[in-house]
Design an enzyme around this catalytic site. Structure first.
Site, PDB file in Angstrom:
ATOM      1  N   HIS A 117      15.998 -47.450  24.243  1.00  0.00           N
ATOM      2  CA  HIS A 117      15.331 -46.142  24.217  1.00  0.00           C
ATOM      3  C   HIS A 117      14.240 -46.178  25.303  1.00  0.00           C
ATOM      4  O   HIS A 117      13.683 -47.241  25.580  1.00  0.00           O
ATOM      5  CB  HIS A 117      14.706 -45.979  22.828  1.00  0.00           C
ATOM      6  CG  HIS A 117      14.130 -44.632  22.527  1.00  0.00           C
ATOM      7  ND1 HIS A 117      12.907 -44.216  23.020  1.00  0.00           N
ATOM      8  CD2 HIS A 117      14.594 -43.619  21.767  1.00  0.00           C
ATOM      9  CE1 HIS A 117      12.657 -42.996  22.564  1.00  0.00           C
ATOM     10  NE2 HIS A 117      13.659 -42.608  21.804  1.00  0.00           N
ATOM     11  N   ASP A 194      12.761 -53.807  18.962  1.00  0.00           N
ATOM     12  CA  ASP A 194      12.520 -52.404  18.641  1.00  0.00           C
ATOM     13  C   ASP A 194      13.352 -52.094  17.396  1.00  0.00           C
ATOM     14  O   ASP A 194      14.578 -51.994  17.466  1.00  0.00           O
ATOM     15  CB  ASP A 194      12.955 -51.536  19.838  1.00  0.00           C
ATOM     16  CG  ASP A 194      12.914 -50.046  19.519  1.00  0.00           C
ATOM     17  OD1 ASP A 194      12.690 -49.679  18.348  1.00  0.00           O
ATOM     18  OD2 ASP A 194      13.115 -49.251  20.451  1.00  0.00           O
ATOM     19  N   GLN A 197      15.485 -48.017  14.737  1.00  0.00           N
ATOM     20  CA  GLN A 197      16.729 -47.539  14.105  1.00  0.00           C
ATOM     21  C   GLN A 197      17.276 -48.527  13.081  1.00  0.00           C
ATOM     22  O   GLN A 197      18.390 -48.355  12.603  1.00  0.00           O
ATOM     23  CB  GLN A 197      17.799 -47.275  15.172  1.00  0.00           C
ATOM     24  CG  GLN A 197      17.466 -46.139  16.109  1.00  0.00           C
ATOM     25  CD  GLN A 197      17.389 -44.783  15.416  1.00  0.00           C
ATOM     26  OE1 GLN A 197      17.935 -44.595  14.330  1.00  0.00           O
ATOM     27  NE2 GLN A 197      16.716 -43.836  16.026  1.00  0.00           N
ATOM     28  N   LYS A 220      11.171 -42.439  10.516  1.00  0.00           N
ATOM     29  CA  LYS A 220      12.621 -42.654  10.495  1.00  0.00           C
ATOM     30  C   LYS A 220      13.042 -43.391   9.220  1.00  0.00           C
ATOM     31  O   LYS A 220      14.202 -43.773   9.059  1.00  0.00           O
ATOM     32  CB  LYS A 220      13.053 -43.460  11.728  1.00  0.00           C
ATOM     33  CG  LYS A 220      12.860 -42.674  13.036  1.00  0.00           C
ATOM     34  CD  LYS A 220      13.359 -43.467  14.206  1.00  0.00           C
ATOM     35  CE  LYS A 220      12.885 -42.915  15.535  1.00  0.00           C
ATOM     36  NZ  LYS A 220      13.577 -41.701  15.975  1.00  0.00           N
ATOM     37  N   CYS A 358      16.870 -39.863  24.836  1.00  0.00           N
ATOM     38  CA  CYS A 358      15.864 -40.766  25.439  1.00  0.00           C
ATOM     39  C   CYS A 358      16.486 -42.084  25.869  1.00  0.00           C
ATOM     40  O   CYS A 358      15.861 -43.146  25.770  1.00  0.00           O
ATOM     41  CB  CYS A 358      14.691 -41.022  24.490  1.00  0.00           C
ATOM     42  SG  CYS A 358      13.773 -39.551  24.089  1.00  0.00           S
TER      43      CYS A 358
HETATM   44  N1  PLP Z   1      13.204 -46.796  19.831  1.00  0.00           N
HETATM   45  C1  PLP Z   1      14.328 -46.291  19.327  1.00  0.00           C
HETATM   46  C2  PLP Z   1      15.568 -47.143  19.279  1.00  0.00           C
HETATM   47  C3  PLP Z   1      14.351 -44.986  18.839  1.00  0.00           C
HETATM   48  O1  PLP Z   1      15.475 -44.473  18.342  1.00  0.00           O
HETATM   49  C4  PLP Z   1      13.169 -44.210  18.904  1.00  0.00           C
HETATM   50  C5  PLP Z   1      13.169 -42.801  18.469  1.00  0.00           C
HETATM   51  O2  PLP Z   1      14.178 -42.146  18.427  1.00  0.00           O
HETATM   52  C6  PLP Z   1      12.017 -44.800  19.421  1.00  0.00           C
HETATM   53  C7  PLP Z   1      12.066 -46.095  19.872  1.00  0.00           C
HETATM   54  C8  PLP Z   1      10.728 -44.052  19.485  1.00  0.00           C
HETATM   55  O3  PLP Z   1      10.258 -43.780  18.202  1.00  0.00           O
HETATM   56  P1  PLP Z   1       9.006 -42.826  17.979  1.00  0.00           P
HETATM   57  O4  PLP Z   1       9.277 -41.569  18.732  1.00  0.00           O
HETATM   58  O5  PLP Z   1       8.968 -42.645  16.488  1.00  0.00           O
HETATM   59  O6  PLP Z   1       7.808 -43.554  18.482  1.00  0.00           O
END
Ligand code: PLP
Length: 400
Positions: A117, A194, A197, A220, A358
């Protein structure tokens, strides 16, 4: 399963029942989480940690109780390793900036997967840009599987950190993070995972994984927006400088300088979103009452059922077909633009996400503008999948 606990799921859109399949973007909230927010602002609202009065003390106790809950939920070794942030993005920026400040220098290298992401790619590009360091990327196959042989070859004596997602938000791939961490550690290189998900779908044990950092967002995993977690091993956090300066993160301030607070407060400058943290506690209670493994199994049953039925739709093309997947389905229908598919589904009451999610480098890898993404949560049902498939069957002829 559990759908009656989520009031928003009784919503109708365009006179149709809402079918919510945008759970990878954010999950809906159970009544218990909404109640905690309501009762916090009705009877507990106060700034924490620095008050002597009743409300401040009670709010502080509840806040720190959630830290203990998070600590147990991910099996961190101690509470000082659990830092509250605004979400995954802030957690990763904190690590990239603070770890980078201390440990990344000119000519150093950072390894990041090409399926990250933007939140786990851009902060590394930024810190490497500032420091004169380089980001190297782990490639992945057409199915969406990371190439571990290529990964092993990326290490040099200048590698300082590896950053990889546990589950890809676009491809749904569950990455072999245990192996990725072992390989990095054999080079004495720490790993950031990270977990945006994964925490809502896979039981996470940071000590068993032996990851050095694990980042995730509350929203999430059925908690409110505005709260997330940065887990970090004490040995790194002790050595990393604070991310932001301000109240709470200090021990002593004089006109000459500042000494910093102990962990985790060194990384928690300013007033946190106390109500949202309490909501995170309620969300963890909810998840534990169902069982994280039960949630993951239920979602995968829906995923497998949906994929099987989607295969019958003409022009269906799946993006991300790794053997080990989470309940995320990215797809395209013929040459139709994902935005058109999403808009037509919306008019039939089905909420999915469209676009690059993203993850623009993933889209570049496949040479596509974006995908349509359906993703499942605990409250989704087979009836939701049937409604989704019926909607796809209705719109598919319009698209060809
Ligand atoms: N990393 C991953 C794999 C994600 O799916 C997301 C959000 O969709 C993020 C990071 C960023 O999360 P946040 O917008 O809650 O900070």
């Amino acid at each position: 399963m559990q759908e009656s606990l989520f009031p928003i799921l009784r919503t109708t859109v365009y006179d149709r029942p809402l079918i919510y399949l945008d759970n990878a973007a954010t999950t809906q909230k159970p009544q218990s989480v909404i109640d905690v927010l309501n009762s916090y602002y009705t009877s507990l609202n106060s700034n924490i940690h620095r008050g002597t009065h009743y409300l401040a003390t009670a709010a502080t106790e509840r806040f720190e109780e959630v830290r203990r809950k998070v600590c147990a939920f991910i099996n961190a070794a101690d509470r000082g390793e659990v830092v509250f942030t605004r979400g995954t993005t802030e957690s990763i920026n904190l690590v990239a900036s603070s770890f980078g400040e201390r440990f990344i220098g000119e000519g150093d290298e950072v390894i990041v997967s090409a399926m990250e992401h933007h939140s786990d790619m851009v902060p590394w590009q930024m810190v490497c840009g500032r420091k004169g360091a380089k980001v190297k990327y782990i490639p992945f196959s057409d199915e969406g599987v990371l190439d571990l042989d290529a990964y092993k070859k990326l290490f040099t004596e200048r590698t300082r950190i590896v950053a990889v997602n546990h589950v890809s938000n676009t491809l749904g791939t569950v990455n072999p993070v245990e192996e990725i961490i072992k390989i990095a550690h054999s080079h004495d290189v720490p790993v950031l995972i990270d977990g945006a998900q994964s925490v809502a779908h896979i039981a996470v044990d940071v000590q068993a994984l032996d990851c050095d950092f694990y980042c995730f967002s509350g929203h999430k995993m059925y908690a409110p927006m505005g709260v997330g977690v940065m887990y970090g091993k004490r040995r790194w956090l002790e050595e990393m400088p604070p991310y932001q300066g301000g109240g709470e993160m200090i021990k002593d301030v004089t006109l000459e300088g500042t000494t910093y607070n102990e962990l985790p407060f060194k990384f928690e400058a300013g007033t946190p979103s106390v109500g949202d943290v309490l909501g995170l506690g309620a969300a963890i209670d909810f998840m534990l009452s169902v069982g994280v493994e039960t949630i993951g199994r239920h979602e995968m049953e829906l995923h497998d059922y949906a994929v099987e039925r989607m295969r019958d739709i003409e022009g269906m093309r799946f993006i991300g077909t790794a053997p080990h997947k989470a309940a995320v389905i990215s797809f395209l229908i013929g040459d139709a633009h994902p935005y058109d598919v999403g808009t037509l589904l919306d008019k039939l009451g089905v909420a999915v996400r469209t676009g690059h999610h993203c993850t623009q480098p993933i889209m570049d890898r496949y040479g596509i503008p974006g995908t349509v993404r359906a993703s499942f949560a605990v409250y989704n049902t087979r009836a939701d999948v049937d409604a989704f498939i019926n909607a796809l069957n209705r719109i598919a002829p319009m698209l060809s």
